[in-house]
Design an enzyme around this catalytic site. Structure first.
Site, mmCIF file in Angstrom:
data_model
loop_
_atom_site.group_PDB
_atom_site.id
_atom_site.type_symbol
_atom_site.label_atom_id
_atom_site.label_comp_id
_atom_site.label_asym_id
_atom_site.label_seq_id
_atom_site.Cartn_x
_atom_site.Cartn_y
_atom_site.Cartn_z
ATOM 1 N N TYR A 1 0.941 -1.125 0.120
ATOM 2 C CA TYR A 1 -0.135 0.035 0.003
ATOM 3 C C TYR A 1 0.613 1.151 -0.079
ATOM 4 O O TYR A 1 0.816 2.275 -0.767
ATOM 5 C CB TYR A 1 -0.794 -0.024 1.140
ATOM 6 C CG TYR A 1 -1.827 1.048 1.229
ATOM 7 C CD1 TYR A 1 -2.643 1.292 0.509
ATOM 8 C CD2 TYR A 1 -1.532 2.027 2.438
ATOM 9 C CE1 TYR A 1 -3.540 2.381 0.592
ATOM 10 C CE2 TYR A 1 -2.775 3.206 2.606
ATOM 11 C CZ TYR A 1 -3.536 3.156 1.595
ATOM 12 O OH TYR A 1 -4.510 4.252 1.966
ATOM 13 N N LYS B 1 1.342 4.113 -2.978
ATOM 14 C CA LYS B 1 0.908 5.536 -2.622
ATOM 15 C C LYS B 1 2.097 6.453 -2.756
ATOM 16 O O LYS B 1 1.826 7.711 -3.494
ATOM 17 C CB LYS B 1 0.236 5.751 -0.908
ATOM 18 C CG LYS B 1 -1.089 5.339 -0.840
ATOM 19 C CD LYS B 1 -1.969 5.821 -1.724
ATOM 20 C CE LYS B 1 -3.609 5.483 -1.380
ATOM 21 N NZ LYS B 1 -4.315 6.070 -2.175
#
Length: 312
Positions: A143, A147
Site C-alpha cells: 500500500y 501511494k
C-alpha cells in the site's frame, strides 16, 4: 458555477461520508457516486449512482462525458492489511486507476482531481515523531509503495502537463458510519463496536503502539477544503501531511472506560504490528495549516464521546 463531481469508490469508508457531505454542499444532482457494485446503501439510494470499474478507462471516460464532470475524487484503493494479501492486484488497482484519471485531466476532459495518499508512504527509516513534510520515504508495505509512487506521478503530471491534482496523506481514520475496511489503523474503529457490543476487545497491535489518527469529520472537511482552495494556495503537488491526534491502544481504551467502565482490552499482536511499527507516531502538518488554513476540530476526548453517542 457548482462543480460537477464524480466520486470513484463512493461506497468505501471515506467515500460514503464524502458523498453525503458533497451532495449537501453542491446539490444531489451535481455529485455522481460510483463503485464497482451497487449495494443497498444511502450512497446508492440518495442520488445519482453508476456502477464503474476503476480499472476500466473507457467506463470512467464515458461517465465523465455523459455527466459533464469537472472534478473527480478517486477514493478506490486496496488498503494496507488487505493489500499485503494480494500485492499484484493492489498495485494494479491503486496505480492504474490513478493513471486513468490523470490522463483524463491531461486531455482536458476534467479540471481537477482529488487523490488520497497516506502515512503509509513513510517507512521504518522515517523520523517517527513529528514526521516532516519532506523526509526519508522508504515504505515497506504494498500500500505504501503504491501511494508513494502515486505521489510522484501526481507531481509529475502537475509539473509536465499542468494537471490540477490535490492530495493529502491521511492518518488513521475513525468513523461510526462505516465499519473497518482492512487498514492497520482500523483497530481504533473496531474497538468502539466491540466496546459497546461485548464490553471487551482483543487488539491486534501492542499496547504502546502510537499512531497518528483523525476523526472522519475532520478528514472530510480537509478533503473538501483542499479542493475548494484557490489554485495559488496549493504549493505542494505530491501530497500534504495531515494530522489531528496521536494515541496508543492503552490511551484510547482508557478514554472509552470513562464512558463504559466495565470495558476491558487485551493484546494479541498479529502481522499488522510490523506494518504499524514502520509508520510515524506523530505528523508535522504545518504546511497544510499555512497554505490552505487546515485546522482539526476533534481530539481523542471529543471523538470518543461522539463515537459512543452515535454507535449506542
Amino acid at each position: 458555477m457548482n462543480p460537477k463531481i464524480l466520486i470513484i469508490g463512493a461506497c468505501g469508508q471515506i467515500g460514503t461520508e464524502l458523498t453525503q457531505k458533497l451532495r449537501k454542499l453542491y446539490g444531489t444532482e451535481n455529485v455522481i457516486a460510483s463503485d464497482i457494485r451497487k449495494l443497498n446503501t444511502d450512497v446508492v439510494n440518495s442520488g445519482p449512482f453508476e456502477v464503474v470499474n476503476a480499472l476500466d478507462f473507457n467506463q470512467i471516460e464515458h461517465l465523465v462525458e455523459v455527466h459533464q464532470i469537472t472534478d473527480v475524487y478517486l477514493m478506490a484503493a486496496l488498503l494496507s492489511a488487505t493489500a499485503e494479501k494480494n500485492p499484484a492486484f493492489a498495485w494494479d488497482l491503486n496505480m492504474n486507476s490513478l493513471f486513468h484519471v490523470l490522463n483524463l485531466a491531461k486531455a482536458k476532459k476534467i479540471q481537477k482531481i482529488f487523490w488520497p495518499s497516506s502515512i503509509a508512504v513513510f517507512g521504518p527509516t522515517t523520523p517517527k515523531e513529528n514526521t516532516p513534510q519532506y523526509t526519508v520515504m522508504e515504505p515497506s508495505t504494498v500500500y505504501g509503495i503504491s501511494k508513494q509512487a502515486g505521489e510522484r506521478w501526481c507531481e509529475y503530471y502537475h509539473n509536465i502537463y499542468g494537471v490540477d491534482v490535490r492530495s493529502i496523506r491521511y492518518p488513521g481514520l475513525i468513523s461510526w458510519s462505516t465499519p473497518p475496511g482492512g487498514g492497520t489503523t482500523d483497530y481504533a474503529v473496531d474497538i468502539f463496536y466491540k466496546a459497546i457490543a461485548d464490553k471487551k476487545y482483543e487488539c491486534f497491535l501492542s499496547s504502546e503502539t502510537k499512531m497518528p489518527m483523525m476523526y472522519m469529520d475532520d478528514a472530510i472537511d480537509a478533503t473538501i477544503n483542499i479542493m475548494k482552495a484557490p489554485v495559488e494556495e496549493i504549493k505542494i503537488h505530491s501530497s500534504y501531511n495531515l494530522a489531528a491526534m496521536s494515541f496508543t491502544p492503552t490511551e484510547i481504551a482508557a478514554e472509552i472506560k470513562k464512558h463504559i467502565p466495565e470495558f476491558e482490552i487485551t493484546y494479541n499482536p498479529d502481522f499488522r504490528q510490523k506494518i504499524a511499527d514502520s509508520w510515524p507516531a506523530s505528523i508535522d502538518d504545518s504546511a497544510a495549516r499555512e497554505d490552505w488554513n487546515w485546522n482539526h476540530k476533534f481530539d481523542l476526548e471529543s471523538m470518543t464521546k461522539d463515537m459512543i453517542e452515535h454507535l449506542s
